[in-house]
Motif scaffolding. Structure first.
Motif, PDB file in Angstrom:
ATOM      1  N   GLN A 353       0.816  -1.211   0.000  1.00  0.00           N
ATOM      2  CA  GLN A 353       0.000   0.000   0.000  1.00  0.00           C
ATOM      3  C   GLN A 353       0.853   1.266   0.000  1.00  0.00           C
ATOM      4  OE1 GLN A 353      -1.903  -0.861   3.692  1.00  0.00           O
ATOM      5  NE2 GLN A 353      -3.596  -1.965   2.780  1.00  0.00           N
ATOM      6  N   THR A 489      -0.369  -6.224   6.389  1.00  0.00           N
ATOM      7  CA  THR A 489      -1.188  -6.917   7.389  1.00  0.00           C
ATOM      8  C   THR A 489      -0.774  -6.503   8.802  1.00  0.00           C
ATOM      9  OG1 THR A 489      -1.519  -8.812   5.923  1.00  0.00           O
ATOM     10  CG2 THR A 489      -1.855  -9.188   8.273  1.00  0.00           C
ATOM     11  N   LYS A 491       0.912  -3.742   9.829  1.00  0.00           N
ATOM     12  CA  LYS A 491       0.615  -2.322  10.079  1.00  0.00           C
ATOM     13  C   LYS A 491      -0.885  -2.106  10.291  1.00  0.00           C
ATOM     14  CE  LYS A 491       1.135   2.267   7.915  1.00  0.00           C
ATOM     15  NZ  LYS A 491      -0.281   2.559   7.657  1.00  0.00           N
ATOM     16  N   ASP A 492      -1.695  -2.704   9.422  1.00  0.00           N
ATOM     17  CA  ASP A 492      -3.145  -2.527   9.542  1.00  0.00           C
ATOM     18  C   ASP A 492      -3.676  -3.124  10.839  1.00  0.00           C
ATOM     19  OD1 ASP A 492      -3.069  -1.287   7.129  1.00  0.00           O
ATOM     20  OD2 ASP A 492      -4.124  -2.846   6.003  1.00  0.00           O
ATOM     21  N   GLU A 495      -2.980  -0.777  13.712  1.00  0.00           N
ATOM     22  CA  GLU A 495      -3.897   0.380  13.654  1.00  0.00           C
ATOM     23  C   GLU A 495      -5.322  -0.018  14.037  1.00  0.00           C
ATOM     24  OE1 GLU A 495      -3.432   1.922   9.715  1.00  0.00           O
ATOM     25  OE2 GLU A 495      -1.484   2.855  10.145  1.00  0.00           O
ATOM     26  N   CYS A 705      -7.255  -8.209   9.012  1.00  0.00           N
ATOM     27  CA  CYS A 705      -6.271  -7.445   8.223  1.00  0.00           C
ATOM     28  C   CYS A 705      -5.576  -8.325   7.182  1.00  0.00           C
ATOM     29  CB  CYS A 705      -5.261  -6.782   9.154  1.00  0.00           C
ATOM     30  SG  CYS A 705      -6.026  -5.511  10.189  1.00  0.00           S
ATOM     31  N   ASN A 708      -7.930  -8.296   4.367  1.00  0.00           N
ATOM     32  CA  ASN A 708      -7.930  -7.007   3.659  1.00  0.00           C
ATOM     33  C   ASN A 708      -6.682  -6.778   2.827  1.00  0.00           C
ATOM     34  OD1 ASN A 708     -10.446  -6.259   4.605  1.00  0.00           O
ATOM     35  ND2 ASN A 708      -9.639  -5.242   6.423  1.00  0.00           N
ATOM     36  N   ASN A 709      -5.602  -7.439   3.182  1.00  0.00           N
ATOM     37  CA  ASN A 709      -4.364  -7.282   2.421  1.00  0.00           C
ATOM     38  C   ASN A 709      -4.192  -8.368   1.361  1.00  0.00           C
ATOM     39  OD1 ASN A 709      -2.320  -5.024   3.414  1.00  0.00           O
ATOM     40  ND2 ASN A 709      -3.522  -5.703   5.182  1.00  0.00           N
TER      41      ASN A 709
END
Length: 1018
Positions: A353, A489, A491-492, A495, A705, A708-709
Motif C-alpha cells: 500500500q 497486514t 501495520k493494519d 492500527e 487485516c 484485507n491485504n
C-alpha cells in the motif's frame, strides 16, 4: 561502411543477437561497425565491449522511426552524442513530445536521412544515406546535386534466408496480422545482410565523394565509455568528507540506542565497517538509503531491511535493518569487502500500500532526470512463441490452443505446424518487449539520459532500456525498493487494535515477540496461517518436524525451506540432525565450533565464509569470493581457481589431512550455490514473529487485516475460516455495517463489500461513504435513492443478504426492487422532505430452504458463510478419525472426510505427485500425499469435500496421510434450482481450491546427499 545495423533489440524487427552481429563483422573482416537499433540503445554497451575486445571500432546510435516510418539514423560522435539521442527519444516516450521529422537539435550527433525523407535544408552534421540499389536514381538532377552530402547506406537486419522469413514473422507479430497481409513497407529488403566490404565499395566507385563522406563520418565518430567509474549519485551531502562525517555521526548515535556507548565489540565492528565503506566510497549509498528510511518513518510506514545488508552493523545502527549482526554472528564481508568494487544492494520491503509513496519521494527528492527503474527484456516464452507464430501463419484459435497446451511431441505433423516449430525454435530467447524491473531503482550522478533513453510503462515510473546486469556493468547499482502484503497486514492490525481496543502496540520493538512463550508454542505446532513467510503447508510442516520453538531455529527454517537449499539435501539432513543430535558426529572440531548452531551443515551463505576462514585459513574477503563464484555471481574462473589453490595450500599448512580438506571443499562446492543468506532469513524471521505475535494475542483483528491485504498463500475463504476458528462470528456483507474492506466490531466480523465479485469497486466504496455522510440506510427504497445502481447489481446485493436489516425475505426484496427500478432503469435522486414512501404490498409468505443462502454466498462471494461446506453434503458421515488425533495413528490406515484447501504439484522421479492440505469437520488442518500411480485412478476433481482413505506416516512429529483412494462427495442439489437437475449441480462445481505448481528437480534421497555423519579419520 556498415552504419545501420540492427540487433534483436530492435524489437520484433531485428533477428541478430549483439554477439552474432560482432562475430559476423569479424568473419567479414570489418573493422568499423555501427549499432543503430530502432528507437533503442539497449545493446550499445555489450556491443561496445565486444567490439573493443575484437579490435573493431564501435559506433553507436539509433534508428529513429515514428509509427514504422523511418525518419533518420542518429550516430553519436561521442558520449555526449548518445545523451542527445537518448533525450530525443525520452521526450517522445515519456512526455509525448513529437520527434521532428527533420533537423533535430544535435551538436554531437550525425544525422543520416533516407531518400524518402530528405529535408528542405541539410545542416553540417546531416547527410543522406543512399543504398546500392538506389544509385541509379542519382541520374535525377535534384539528387545529383546532393551527392556531396551523401553517405553509403547498407542496413543489416538478418543473417540468412531463414532469418529473413523470421524477420517477416516478427513484423507480422508486431502488426498483429498475417504474414501474407504485410505490405512491402512493413518489412526490410532482402539485401539487408552483411556483404563483402570491397564488393560494396565497388558499387560506389563512380561516386568517390560518397565514399569519402562515409569515411569522414566513421572517423569523426568516437564513442568511448569507461565502465570502471561508478555512475551512481556520488555524494549525499555534497562532498565525500561531509558524507563520511554524517555517516559516522549517525552510526554512533544509533550505536548508543541499539547497544550502549561503551559496548566495545559493537564499537570495534562499527569502526571496521566504516573504514571499508569510506575506502570504497560507498558512504553516499548508505546515506541515500538512510534518507529513504527516514522519510518512511516520518510517514509512519513499516519497512524491512533484508538481504545481505543486514550483515552490516552500520546499517543496523542507522535504522536500515533491524537485525543485530553480533547476535547472529553475521559477517560484514558477505555484504561488502575490499574485493568487491561495485556497491551492494540494500533490499528494503514496504507494504504494497505504501511502496508508490516511497517511489514518489525518491523521484521528487533526487529529480526525475536522475532516477529511473531498471528495465527488463521480456523474452518470447514457449506458449507465447507458438501462439504468436501460429497467428502469423493464420491458424484458427482451436489450433493455437493445441499448440500452446500440448507438448510439441503431441502436435500434428503437418506443414504449417512444422513451420511454427521451425521458426518458434529460432525465437527462443529473443526479446519481445521491454518491461519494468520489479523493484530496482537507479539514482545517477549525471542525468540518467546520458546512459539510456527512458520509456514510460503503464505503471507510471520511467524505465531505462537496459536490464540490471547491464546497469551493473556500466557502474549503475540499483536500490531495491520492494513491496509485500505481510507488512500491510502487520501495520493494519496494529492500527485496527488501536482503533477498536485503544491498545497501542510498538510492533517495531522485536523483544515483545522474538522470545515469547505462547508464540513459540504456536510456532512449534505450525499454527501460523496468515503469518508472513511461515504459513504455507510446506513451512508449517517443517516447523512441526523441527518442533521449532525459538528464533534461531526459525531463522534456519526460513533458509532451508528455500527450493535450492532443500534440493541440495540440506533440509533433510538438518531435520535429521536437529531431532537426533546424538546420532551424528562433526567431521572436525572447527565444524562443531563454527557450525554447531546448524549441526555442522552449511545452511547459510555466511557458513561458507566461516569454513573458508576458520578451517581453510583464508581471509573473509577470499571466502566471499569463493561463495560468489560458486553461487554463479562470480565472473572470474581464474579468481576462483586462485582461491581454491590457496585453500588447499593453507589447509596443508594447518595440518589438515588431504582427504578431509577434499571433503570440506566438496561440501563447499556442493552447498555454496544453494545456501541462503542468513541475514535475509533473520530479517524474514523477525517479520514472521511480528505477525505471529499479533495472531496469538489479537487473532480476530489479525485475520481481518490478512483478509484485507489479499491474504498470502491461501484464498480469502481460508482466512475467513481462521477468523471463525479464533472466535469470530462471520457476517455477510451488509450495506449498514460493512465497509469497503472487512471490518470488526468486538467479535463480529463483517465481510467487506470488496468481496462481492460482481460489485464494481466504485460502488463498493460509495456505499459506506454515503452512509457515513447521511446515516444508515432505512430501507431498500431509501438505498436506491442514495446509490445509483442498476437492477442486476442490486439483485447481487440482495442475494448476498446485504439488506437483511429490513427483516424482509430475499424474494420480497427482489419484487420490491423490480417495482422501484423497473427492468433495467437506474433511478437516482437525493431524498427530500416531500418524498413519498413507496406503497407497501402484502406478499404471500413463501417457505424458503435455509441452504439457499449458502448457495447464494458461493455464487457471490466464492464460499459459503451461513453454513460450512460439510453442512451442504448429502452424507452425514464425518470420518472415523479427526486431524488432532493423527499423530497417534502412525503406520495405521484411516478414513477421513475433509474439505480441500490447497494442493501442490511436486515432481518426483516416478512422475508427478501432489501434496494436499485439508480441514476436517472440526475445522482443523491436516496434509496428504498423493503418488502418481494413485492419482491416475483417483485424481483431484476440483474444490469441495472428499472421502479419503490412506495410511498415516509420522515424520518427526508431523503426520501426513499417504492416500490410497479418494472420492469427491456430492453436495445436496442447489435448492434454488429444484426444477432443473443440471443447474442444481452447477454451483458446487465452481468451489475454489488453491493449486500451486513447481517444476524443480526432485529432492535427493538420504543416500544421495553424501554428508558424512561421522568424524573424519585421518
Amino acid at each position: 561502411m556498415f552504419l545501420n545495423c540492427h540487433s534483436y533489440h530492435s524489437l520484433r524487427y531485428g533477428t541478430i543477437s549483439v554477439e552474432d552481429l560482432v562475430q559476423q563483422a569479424l568473419d567479414y573482416r570489418i573493422k568499423t561497425l555501427a549499432l543503430t537499433d530502432i528507437n533503442a540503445v539497449t545493446g550499445i554497451y555489450d556491443f561496445y565491449k565486444l567490439c573493443t575486445v575484437n579490435n573493431i571500432k564501435p559506433i553507436v546510435g539509433a534508428e529513429i522511426r515514428v509509427e514504422n516510418e523511418l525518419y533518420y539514423l542518429c550516430l553519436a560522435k561521442n558520449q555526449q552524442g548518445i545523451g542527445e539521442i537518448n533525450r530525443l527519444l525520452t521526450a517522445y516516450n515519456c512526455d509525448g513530445v513529437l520527434i521532428p521529422k527533420a533537423n533535430p537539435e544535435f551538436e554531437n550527433t550525425f544525422v543520416i536521412y533516407p531518400l524518402q525523407n530528405i529535408p528542405e535544408r541539410l545542416l553540417d552534421h546531416e547527410f543522406i544515406g543512399i543504398r546500392q540499389d538506389e544509385l541509379n536514381l542519382l541520374m535525377q538532377s535534384e539528387l545529383k546535386n546532393l551527392v556531396h552530402k551523401m553517405v553509403i547506406l547498407h542496413p543489416v537486419t538478418f543473417k540468412t534466408d531463414e532469418e529473413y522469413e523470421l524477420h517477416k514473422i516478427l513484423r507480422a507479430i508486431d502488426h498483429n496480422t498475417l504474414i501474407t497481409k504485410l505490405s512491402e513497407g512493413d518489412y526490410c529488403k532482402d539485401t539487408e545482410t552483411f556483404v563483402n566490404k570491397k564488393q560494396l565499395l565497388e558499387k560506389y566507385k563512380y561516386y568517390p565523394q560518397i565514399i569519402e563522406n562515409t569515411k569522414f563520418v566513421v572517423n569523426e565518430c568516437c564513442f568511448d565509455f569507461d565502465f570502471s567509474i561508478p555512475k551512481n549519485k556520488k555524494h549525499f551531502t555534497g562532498s565525500k568528507e561531509n558524507d563520511s562525517k554524517l555517516l559516522r555521526q549517525l552510526a554512533y548515535e544509533g550505536l548508543s540506542k541499539r547497544y550502549s556507548a561503551d559496548h566495545s565489540q559493537a564499537q570495534a565492528r562499527v569502526e571496521k565497517e566504516l573504514a571499508v565503506i569510506e575506502q570504497l566510497n560507498f558512504c553516499a549509498y548508505f546515506l541515500i538509503t538512510w534518507d529513504i528510511i527516514q522519510y518512511s518513518n516520518s510517514m509512519g510506514f513499516m519497512h524491512v531491511g533484508r538481504g545481505s545488508g543486514a550483515n552490516s552493523i552500520v546499517s543496523y545502527c542507522i535504522g536500515i535493518t533491524d537485525i543485530c549482526p553480533l547476535e547472529l554472528d553475521l559477517y560484514f564481508e558477505r555484504f561488502l569487502n575490499l574485493n568487491r568494487k561495485t556497491p551492494p544492494d540494500f533490499d528494503v520491503d514496504w507494504s504494497w500500500q505504501n511502496r508508490d509513496t516511497i517511489l514518489e519521494y525518491i523521484f521528487h527528492k533526487y529529480g526525475k532526470d536522475h532516477v529511473a527503474f531498471c528495465g527488463t527484456n521480456v523474452e518470447f516464452k514457449y506458449k507465447s512463441i507458438f501462439r504468436e507464430v501460429g497467428k502469423a501463419f493464420g491458424l484458427p484459435k482451436e489450433e493455437l490452443d493445441i499448440l500452446t497446451r500440448k507438448p510439441m511431441d503431441q502436435h500434428d505433423d503437418n506443414s504449417v505446424f512444422r513451420l511454427v516449430h521451425q521458426y518458434g525454435k529460432l525465437l527462443e530467447k529473443y526479446p519481445n518487449q521491454r518491461s519494468m524491473h520489479s523493484c530496482g531503482i537507479l539514482i545517477s550522478e549525471e542525468p540518467i539520459t546520458n546512459y539510456s533513453a527512458l520509456e514510460m510503462p503503464p505503471k507510471g515510473f520511467p524505465i531505462v532500456q537496459f536490464d540490471m546486469h547491464t546497469a551493473e556493468k556500466i557502474g549503475l547499482e540499483k536500490f531495491d525498493i520492494l513491496s509485500q502484503r505481510g507488512l500491510g497486514t502487520i501495520k493494519d492490525t496494529v492500527e485496527l487494535i488501536k482503533e477498536k481496543r485503544g491498545i497501542i502496540i510498538d510492533i517495531k520493538d522485536t523483544t515483545i515477540s522474538k522470545d515469547e512463550t505462547k508464540c513459540n508454542e504456536f510456532l512449534s505446532i505450525g499454527k501460523t496461517i496468515g503469518c508472513f513467510y511461515i504459513e504455507s503447508p510446506a513451512m508449517r510442516g517443517l516447523l512441526r518436524r523441527l518442533k521449532c520453538d525459538n528464533y534461531k531455529v526459525l531463522v534456519a527454517a526460513s533458509s532451508i525451506i528455500r527450493p535450492g537449499v532443500a534440493q541440495s539435501g540440506m533440509m533433510k539432513e538438518y531435520i535429521f540432525r536437529h531431532n537426533n543430535p546424538r546420532k551424528f558426529e562433526y567431521i572436525h572440531d572447527i565444524f562443531k565450533k563454527e557450525l554447531g548452531e546448524t549441526y555442522g551443515i552449511m545452511v547459510y551463505q555466511e557458513d561458507v565464509i566461516k569454513i573458508a576462514l576458520h578451517f581453510g585459513g583464508l581471509s573473509a574477503p577470499d571466502g566471499d569470493v569463493l561463495r560468489r563464484a560458486m553461487s554463479g555471481k562470480g565472473r572470474s574462473l581464474s579468481a576462483l581457481q586462485k582461491v581454491k589453490d590457496h585453500f588447499f595450500e593453507s589447509c596443508k599448512e594447518l595440518g589438515h589431512p588431504e582427504q578431509l580438506s577434499k571433503e570440506v571443499y566438496r561440501q563447499i562446492e556442493s552447498f555454496a550455490g544453494y545456501s541462503f543468506c542468513k541475514a535475509h532469513s533473520a530479517s524474514y524471521a523477525v517479520e514472521s514473529y511480528q505477525s505471529l505475535y499479533l495472531k496469538v494475542y489479537y487473532p480476530i483483528e489479525f485475520m481481518v487485516c490478512a483478509i484485507n491485504n489479499g491474504g498470502g498463500f491461501y484464498r480469502t475463504e481460508v482466512y475467513v475460516h481462521e477468523a471463525k476458528m479464533s472466535g469470530a462470528t462471520i457476517h455477510n456483507p451488509c450495506v449498514n455495517f460493512s465497509e469497503f474492506r472487512t471490518t470488526v466490531y468486538g467479535t463480529d466480523v463483517y465481510l467487506g463489500l470488496m468481496h462481492i465479485e460482481k460489485l464494481e469497486k466504485k460502488l463498493a466504496e460509495l456505499i459506506p461513504e454515503e452512509r457515513k455522510e447521511n446515516g444508515h440506510y432505512t430501507s431498500l427504497e431509501n438505498f436506491t435513492k442514495r446509490i445509483p445502481m442498476g437492477i442486476e447489481t442490486l439483485q447481487v446485493l440482495i442475494f448476498v443478504g446485504a439488506f437483511r436489516f429490513t427483516g424482509k425475505q430475499k424474494y420480497e426484496l427482489l419484487i420490491e426492487a423490480r417495482f422501484i427500478l423497473g427492468k433495467h432503469k437506474v433511478v437516482f435522486k437525493h431524498p427530500t422532505l416531500l418524498d413519498e414512501p413507496q406503497k407497501n404490498y402484502q406478499l404471500p409468505k413463501i417457505k424458503r430452504n435455509p441452504f439457499e443462502d449458502a448457495f447464494d454466498e458461493i455464487e457471490t462471494l466464492g464460499f459459503p458463510v451461513s453454513f460450512n461446506p460439510f453442512d451442504l453434503l448429502q452424507t452425514r458421515y464425518r470420518g472415523r478419525v479427526m486431524a488432532k488425533d493423527l499423530i497417534t495413528y502412525h503406520k495405521r490406515q484411516v478414513k477421513m472426510l475433509a474439505y480441500l484447501i490447497s494442493r501442490k504439484h511436486v515432481p518426483t522421479k516416478r512422475g508427478t505427485m501432489f501434496f494436499g492440505t485439508w480441514i476436517d469437520a472440526e475445522g482443523e488442518y491436516f496434509d496428504t500425499a498423493h503418488f502418481p500411480n494413485v492419482l491416475e485412478q483417483y485424481p483431484f476433481q476440483g474444490g469441495g469435500c472428499y472421502l479419503l482413505l490412506g495410511t498415516v506416516e509420522v515424520d518427526f512429529h508431523f503426520p501426513t496421510i499417504t492416500i490410497h483412494k479418494m472420492a469427491k462427495m456430492p453436495f445436496i442439489p442447489d435448492p434454488r434450482y429444484s426444477m432443473d437437475q443440471e443447474k442444481s449441480l452447477e454451483t458446487a462445481r465452481n468451489l475454489h481450491e488453491d493449486v500451486s505448481m513447481t517444476h524443480r528437480k526432485p529432492y535427493p534421497q538420504e543416500h544421495e546427499i553424501g554428508l558424512p555423519r561421522n568424524k573424519f579419520s585421518s
